[in-house]
Design a protein around this motif. Structure first.
Motif, PDB file in Angstrom:
ATOM      1  N   TYR A  29       0.861  -1.179   0.000  1.00 56.35           N
ATOM      2  CA  TYR A  29       0.000   0.000   0.000  1.00 56.35           C
ATOM      3  C   TYR A  29       0.895   1.226   0.000  1.00 56.35           C
ATOM      4  O   TYR A  29       1.923   1.238   0.680  1.00 56.35           O
ATOM      5  CB  TYR A  29      -0.919  -0.006   1.228  1.00 56.35           C
ATOM      6  N   MET A  30       0.495   2.275  -0.755  1.00 60.28           N
ATOM      7  CA  MET A  30       1.365   3.435  -0.931  1.00 60.28           C
ATOM      8  C   MET A  30       0.619   4.748  -0.767  1.00 60.28           C
ATOM      9  O   MET A  30      -0.590   4.810  -0.933  1.00 60.28           O
ATOM     10  CB  MET A  30       2.000   3.407  -2.324  1.00 60.28           C
ATOM     11  N   GLY A  31       1.407   5.774  -0.489  1.00 62.65           N
ATOM     12  CA  GLY A  31       0.930   7.145  -0.456  1.00 62.65           C
ATOM     13  C   GLY A  31       2.125   8.059  -0.542  1.00 62.65           C
ATOM     14  O   GLY A  31       3.243   7.681  -0.204  1.00 62.65           O
ATOM     15  N   ALA A  32       1.896   9.276  -1.016  1.00 67.25           N
ATOM     16  CA  ALA A  32       2.965  10.270  -1.096  1.00 67.25           C
ATOM     17  C   ALA A  32       2.835  11.213   0.094  1.00 67.25           C
ATOM     18  O   ALA A  32       1.747  11.735   0.368  1.00 67.25           O
ATOM     19  CB  ALA A  32       2.883  11.045  -2.406  1.00 67.25           C
ATOM     20  N   THR A  33       3.929  11.408   0.799  1.00 63.41           N
ATOM     21  CA  THR A  33       3.922  12.270   1.972  1.00 63.41           C
ATOM     22  C   THR A  33       5.070  13.265   1.880  1.00 63.41           C
ATOM     23  O   THR A  33       5.928  13.166   1.007  1.00 63.41           O
ATOM     24  CB  THR A  33       3.991  11.442   3.275  1.00 63.41           C
ATOM     25  N   THR A  34       5.054  14.238   2.790  1.00 66.45           N
ATOM     26  CA  THR A  34       6.086  15.268   2.839  1.00 66.45           C
ATOM     27  C   THR A  34       6.403  15.605   4.291  1.00 66.45           C
ATOM     28  O   THR A  34       5.803  15.080   5.224  1.00 66.45           O
ATOM     29  CB  THR A  34       5.614  16.557   2.138  1.00 66.45           C
ATOM     30  N   PHE A  35       7.307  16.542   4.439  1.00 64.06           N
ATOM     31  CA  PHE A  35       7.751  17.070   5.716  1.00 64.06           C
ATOM     32  C   PHE A  35       6.690  18.014   6.285  1.00 64.06           C
ATOM     33  O   PHE A  35       6.140  18.845   5.578  1.00 64.06           O
ATOM     34  CB  PHE A  35       9.084  17.793   5.475  1.00 64.06           C
ATOM     35  N   ARG A  36       6.411  17.861   7.567  1.00 64.43           N
ATOM     36  CA  ARG A  36       5.492  18.745   8.286  1.00 64.43           C
ATOM     37  C   ARG A  36       6.337  19.804   8.982  1.00 64.43           C
ATOM     38  O   ARG A  36       7.211  19.476   9.773  1.00 64.43           O
ATOM     39  CB  ARG A  36       4.704  17.935   9.306  1.00 64.43           C
ATOM     40  N   SER A  37       6.055  21.062   8.709  1.00 66.63           N
ATOM     41  CA  SER A  37       6.891  22.120   9.258  1.00 66.63           C
ATOM     42  C   SER A  37       6.740  22.266  10.768  1.00 66.63           C
ATOM     43  O   SER A  37       7.650  22.722  11.444  1.00 66.63           O
ATOM     44  CB  SER A  37       6.621  23.455   8.568  1.00 66.63           C
ATOM     45  N   ARG A  38       5.583  21.899  11.306  1.00 64.53           N
ATOM     46  CA  ARG A  38       5.387  21.962  12.763  1.00 64.53           C
ATOM     47  C   ARG A  38       4.765  20.662  13.237  1.00 64.53           C
ATOM     48  O   ARG A  38       3.885  20.126  12.600  1.00 64.53           O
ATOM     49  CB  ARG A  38       4.443  23.098  13.141  1.00 64.53           C
ATOM     50  N   ALA A  39       5.208  20.206  14.421  1.00 65.34           N
ATOM     51  CA  ALA A  39       4.646  18.970  14.989  1.00 65.34           C
ATOM     52  C   ALA A  39       3.374  19.272  15.732  1.00 65.34           C
ATOM     53  O   ALA A  39       3.104  20.324  16.169  1.00 65.34           O
ATOM     54  CB  ALA A  39       5.662  18.325  15.914  1.00 65.34           C
TER      55      ALA A  39
END
Length: 165
Positions: free
Chosen positions: A155-165
């Protein structure tokens, strides 16, 4: 969530840190022949059953709970954007895998992988359902990904960096 035509939706529980501790994680940056178009990958799998009451079925249920929570899709379908799920804390990268209280800390990543993520590059997040032992090398990871994708067990998805937690 799983939908069946004859039944109500099934919601699988998002596993906690005890389950996540048994997960295997690999990260790599693939240049596809050109440094201008790198693609970062993050593979999450699980070691074969080794704890009391742990079975292949219970492991798959835990992984599918993560799949559901992150809204991943079968690898044969178009890869969806699943939101910014990567959090950088100093030299560590955390994955928000959908649990309300916990994140998954990734093993230390290569500087090139981190630079790609920090620059806003997408990461192809893959959850594989077949067992994969910890510590396997790049050739074994490549063969594993090819196999689970070919058999409908990824199973796949595209994700990125979150600037704030």
């Amino acid at each position: 969530m799983t939908l069946h035509s004859d039944t109500a939706p099934t919601f699988r529980a998002v596993p906690g840190p005890g389950f996540v501790a048994g997960c295997t994680v690999s990260t790599w940056l693939d240049m596809f022949g050109s440094p201008a178009t790198p693609v970062a990958y993050l593979l999450v799998g699980h070691a074969p059953p080794r704890r009391i009451n742990e079975t292949s079925s219970s492991i798959e249920d835990g992984l599918m709970g993560m799949v559901d929570a992150m809204r991943l899709r079968p690898s044969a379908e178009r890869v969806p954007i699943v939101g910014a799920r990567l959090i950088l804390r100093g030299r560590f990268v955390l994955l928000d895998y959908g649990h309300p209280s916990f994140t998954m800390r990734l093993p230390l990543t290569a500087p090139e992988w981190r630079a790609h993520v920090i620059a806003g590059g997408h990461v192809c997040l893959t959850v594989g359902l077949d067992a994969i032992p910890p510590g396997v090398g790049p050739d074994a990871v490549s063969a594993y990904v090819a196999r689970v994708c070919a058999t409908g067990r990824a199973y796949m998805g595209a994700t990125t960096f979150r600037s704030r937690a």
